[in-house]
Design a protein around this motif. Structure first.
Motif, PDB file in Angstrom:
ATOM      1  N   ARG A 524       1.015  -1.276   0.339  1.00 46.42           N
ATOM      2  CA  ARG A 524       0.066  -0.053  -0.459  1.00 46.42           C
ATOM      3  C   ARG A 524       1.156   1.439  -0.631  1.00 46.42           C
ATOM      4  O   ARG A 524       0.398   2.306  -0.097  1.00 46.42           O
ATOM      5  CB  ARG A 524      -1.427  -0.176   1.010  1.00 46.42           C
ATOM      6  N   PHE A 525       2.450   1.047   0.042  1.00 49.10           N
ATOM      7  CA  PHE A 525       3.268   2.047   0.393  1.00 49.10           C
ATOM      8  C   PHE A 525       3.512   3.007  -0.529  1.00 49.10           C
ATOM      9  O   PHE A 525       4.857   3.444  -0.623  1.00 49.10           O
ATOM     10  CB  PHE A 525       4.045   1.605   1.768  1.00 49.10           C
ATOM     11  N   HIS A 526       2.902   1.608  -1.959  1.00 47.79           N
ATOM     12  CA  HIS A 526       3.517   3.016  -3.878  1.00 47.79           C
ATOM     13  C   HIS A 526       3.929   4.067  -3.049  1.00 47.79           C
ATOM     14  O   HIS A 526       3.161   4.789  -2.446  1.00 47.79           O
ATOM     15  CB  HIS A 526       2.880   2.003  -4.461  1.00 47.79           C
ATOM     16  N   ASN A 527       4.581   5.103  -4.107  1.00 52.04           N
ATOM     17  CA  ASN A 527       5.540   6.064  -4.220  1.00 52.04           C
ATOM     18  C   ASN A 527       5.119   6.630  -5.355  1.00 52.04           C
ATOM     19  O   ASN A 527       5.958   6.484  -5.880  1.00 52.04           O
ATOM     20  CB  ASN A 527       6.549   6.432  -3.066  1.00 52.04           C
ATOM     21  N   PRO A 528       4.097   7.562  -6.114  1.00 41.36           N
ATOM     22  CA  PRO A 528       4.245   7.959  -7.192  1.00 41.36           C
ATOM     23  C   PRO A 528       5.475   9.391  -7.516  1.00 41.36           C
ATOM     24  O   PRO A 528       5.744   9.395  -8.435  1.00 41.36           O
ATOM     25  CB  PRO A 528       3.521   8.962  -7.108  1.00 41.36           C
ATOM     26  N   GLN A 529       5.836   9.739  -6.376  1.00 43.76           N
ATOM     27  CA  GLN A 529       7.047  10.190  -6.785  1.00 43.76           C
ATOM     28  C   GLN A 529       8.340  10.217  -6.690  1.00 43.76           C
ATOM     29  O   GLN A 529       9.042  11.216  -7.396  1.00 43.76           O
ATOM     30  CB  GLN A 529       6.351  11.388  -4.871  1.00 43.76           C
ATOM     31  N   THR A 530       8.745   8.863  -6.206  1.00 46.43           N
ATOM     32  CA  THR A 530       9.812   8.007  -6.469  1.00 46.43           C
ATOM     33  C   THR A 530       9.761   7.260  -7.847  1.00 46.43           C
ATOM     34  O   THR A 530      10.897   7.241  -7.506  1.00 46.43           O
ATOM     35  CB  THR A 530       9.737   7.689  -4.952  1.00 46.43           C
ATOM     36  N   GLY A 531       8.587   6.488  -7.383  1.00 49.23           N
ATOM     37  CA  GLY A 531       8.377   5.533  -8.369  1.00 49.23           C
ATOM     38  C   GLY A 531       8.239   3.870  -7.840  1.00 49.23           C
ATOM     39  O   GLY A 531       8.034   3.052  -8.791  1.00 49.23           O
TER      40      GLY A 531
END
Length: 613
Positions: A524-531
């Motif tokens: 759940r901790f995917h991060n669109p800012q870093t990929g």
């Protein structure tokens, strides 16, 4: 590769991963029944279908079976009735209860910052995640550090400053396509031998190898150009190489203009690093400096590899910045065969950095220093807004033990690492452990240097006796599968962490039945800012093949047995718009990377950009 289930078959082959270093080689373990009826590993061989090693193993990996039969394993917990007395065997449940009681009492009396956790890059991703969740989310402390702070913090911070996120932008497949290699501060032949062999395959095919080291190592012996540098002068060398690349017209102005910022300050800055000056500082002949710059500048693709020789320095972050600058200036980054590749030391130090297990980190490459990151993690953990603190971030491992010695930290829980043997300023570590009111050590072996100072010792299981994910240097996830039965009451690290947390009063947040359940939460901790993205990864998928992140969908990119990646963002002929970011994913409006002026300590001017070494 269909294999029997080791939990039901008396003899089986188990695919897993080596736990020695950050290369993350695939293993196939032959498992049988020992005289006592327990499953045991009889033999280890290289997994020919694993993309990291394609069947190759170094001596350490090949002798895994010997390690697994080493004597001295903990089979039960140990508890000292009092300091100075010999520890007594104690049931694990009782030791967990005692650990929770003592930690709870210290937090209630002295506050959350009186308790610290010191963890490891050898833990599974799931255990690292739970340790950070306990400390930052529920104890409301930021006193968690990892042994990775001693080796990888500089590279991670350097990646963040230069590229915006801590994620190596390359892959092992780049070693198969590079025309020039720059190996600096790394003796790959001894420390990352499988990657060294892969690199040498390419060298034998015609690639050129530049090695920078104060010593003539086994790696240096294979170099086409060996730069025997004076210790501590790496920054001057890297800045001097950039000076020559710029002078010789070997930069990529279009790339620099489109995808970087800060270059306008570089020409004036680089004027301070002419070859004669750099030669005087580094001890490297001027002709060799010019030859190194020529090889890099004329290379179609070039890859740099580095480890502790750059990282373990008072200016280790700047070393990474300066090395990345060479790739940004030449436009040789995020394309097959090119990129700055930090080689990780421990088997899951990459995963730990992703879980935020040192300094201000939070899961998914986030930080307690960022308001939006704290709010996101609080929401995921079901915490009230403001629970995660932005203050109190520690200054590192040595500082943590100094605070123990000074009496600020009253309790320390050490998991899967042996700081008395491995941390610099050993006297400070010992003084800290002696001064602490309560010390817990969690290990697989009974007689370690750190266990001698512990009030409670919890018996952990080895990676071959439990299940969990390890992430290697190229962001490749491999599932460690249970191949052998743990001795006595030895228990998986994540289970011990969760059990202590529940006993401290956090039952709702730590009631997990399996490592797989924890992994599903981590996704759940995917991060669109870093990929950073694991949403397409499942245990079911990992039981069949390793997977490299970013992996947004279950039918997306996979690390294939051939050793090549099916990531569409790394096509054989990427357009000039390939993004120099922390991930090889192109966007319509790519982020801009920063070229930083990082002065050598041998020069009088101060640096205009600072980082946290």
């Amino acid at each position: 590769m269909a294999l029997p289930d080791p939990r039901t078959d008396s003899t089986a082959k188990v695919r897993t991963v080596c736990s020695y270093c950050g290369v993350g080689c695939g293993l196939v373990l032959d498992v049988g029944r020992g005289p006592d009826g327990r499953r045991t590993v009889l033999k280890a061989s290289g997994d020919k279908e694993h993309p990291a090693n394609l069947g190759r193993l170094c001596t350490k990996g090949a002798t895994t079976a010997d390690l697994l039969t080493a004597p001295g394993r903990l089979t039960t917990a140990l508890v000292r009735p009092d300091r100075g007395e010999e520890p007594e065997p104690t049931p694990v449940d009782a030791a967990v209860a005692e650990t929770a009681r003592r930690l709870r009492a210290i937090v209630d009396e002295h506050g959350p910052d009186a308790v610290a956790l010191y963890v490891s890059g050898q833990l599974s991703l799931e255990a690292q995640y739970l340790a950070n969740k306990l400390v930052k989310g529920h104890l409301r402390s930021n006193q968690i550090e990892s042994n990775s702070r001693l080796c990888m913090a500089s590279a991670g911070t350097g990646y963040k400053l230069s590229l915006g996120a801590d994620g190596p932008p390359g892959s092992y497949e780049d070693l198969d396509r590079a025309d020039v290699f720059l190996v600096i501060g790394s003796n790959m032949a001894d420390c990352h031998p499988i990657l060294f062999l892969r690199m040498m395959d390419r060298v034998k095919a015609g690639a050129r190898l530049i090695v920078v080291d104060p010593r003539r190592t086994a790696t240096a012996a294979k170099a086409d150009l060996f730069l025997q540098i004076r210790p501590g002068t790496d920054l001057a060398l890297l800045n001097g190489l950039l000076h020559l690349l710029h002078e010789n017209g070997h930069t990529d102005p279009a790339f620099v203009a489109a995808y970087t910022e800060g270059w306008e300050a570089m020409p004036e800055f680089l004027a301070g690093y002419p070859p004669a000056t750099v030669s005087d500082i580094t001890g490297i002949p001027e002709a060799d400096l010019r030859e190194a710059a020529r090889l890099i500048g004329e290379a179609g693709e070039w890859t740099s590899c580095w480890t502790m020789g750059l990282n373990q320095s008072t200016h280790g972050t700047w070393n990474t910045n300066a090395l990345v600058n060479l790739h940004l200036a030449t436009g040789k980054i995020c394309r097959p065969g090119s990129g700055p590749f930090s080689l990780t030391g421990q088997p899951n130090a990459m995963g730990g950095r992703e879980m935020g297990y040192m300094g201000p980190g939070l899961p998914g490459q986030r930080s307690v220093l960022v308001d939006a990151d704290r709010a996101f993690v609080e929401d995921q953990w079901g915490l009230e807004p403001g629970t995660i603190r932005a203050d109190g971030v520690g200054k590192g491992t040595v500082d943590m033990f100094q605070k123990m010695a000074d009496g600020d930290i009253k309790a320390c829980w050490i998991i899967c690492t042996n700081p008395v043997a491995s941390v610099a300023n050993r006297r400070t570590v010992i003084e800290g452990l002696e001064a602490a009111e309560f010390v817990v050590a969690q290990d697989v072996f009974s007689e370690t240097e750190t266990n001698a100072y512990a009030d409670v010792v919890l018996p952990a299981a080895l990676w071959t006796e439990s299940e969990g994910v390890l992430v290697n240097s190229e962001r490749n996830l491999t599932l460690a599968r249970p191949a052998a039965d743990p001795p006595g009451e030895a228990t998986a690290d994540w289970r011990l962490i969760a059990a202590v947390a529940r006993a401290m009063g956090y039952e709702n947040a730590f009631s997990y039945d399996s490592a797989e359940q924890i992994f599903e939460e981590i996704k759940r901790f995917h991060n669109p800012q870093t990929g950073y993205d694991l949403r397409g990864v499942t245990y079911e998928r990992l039981r069949a093949t390793p997977v490299q992140w970013p992996a947004a969908t279950t039918d997306g990119p996979t690390a294939t047995p051939s050793g090549t990646s099916t990531r569409t963002a790394r096509s054989p002929s990427p357009p000039r718009a390939a993004v120099p970011s922390s991930t090889p994913v192109r966007t319509s409006r790519p982020p801009r990377c920063r070229t930083t002026t990082t002065r050598s300590s041998s020069t009088p001017a101060a640096s205009s950009t600072s980082g946290t070494p």
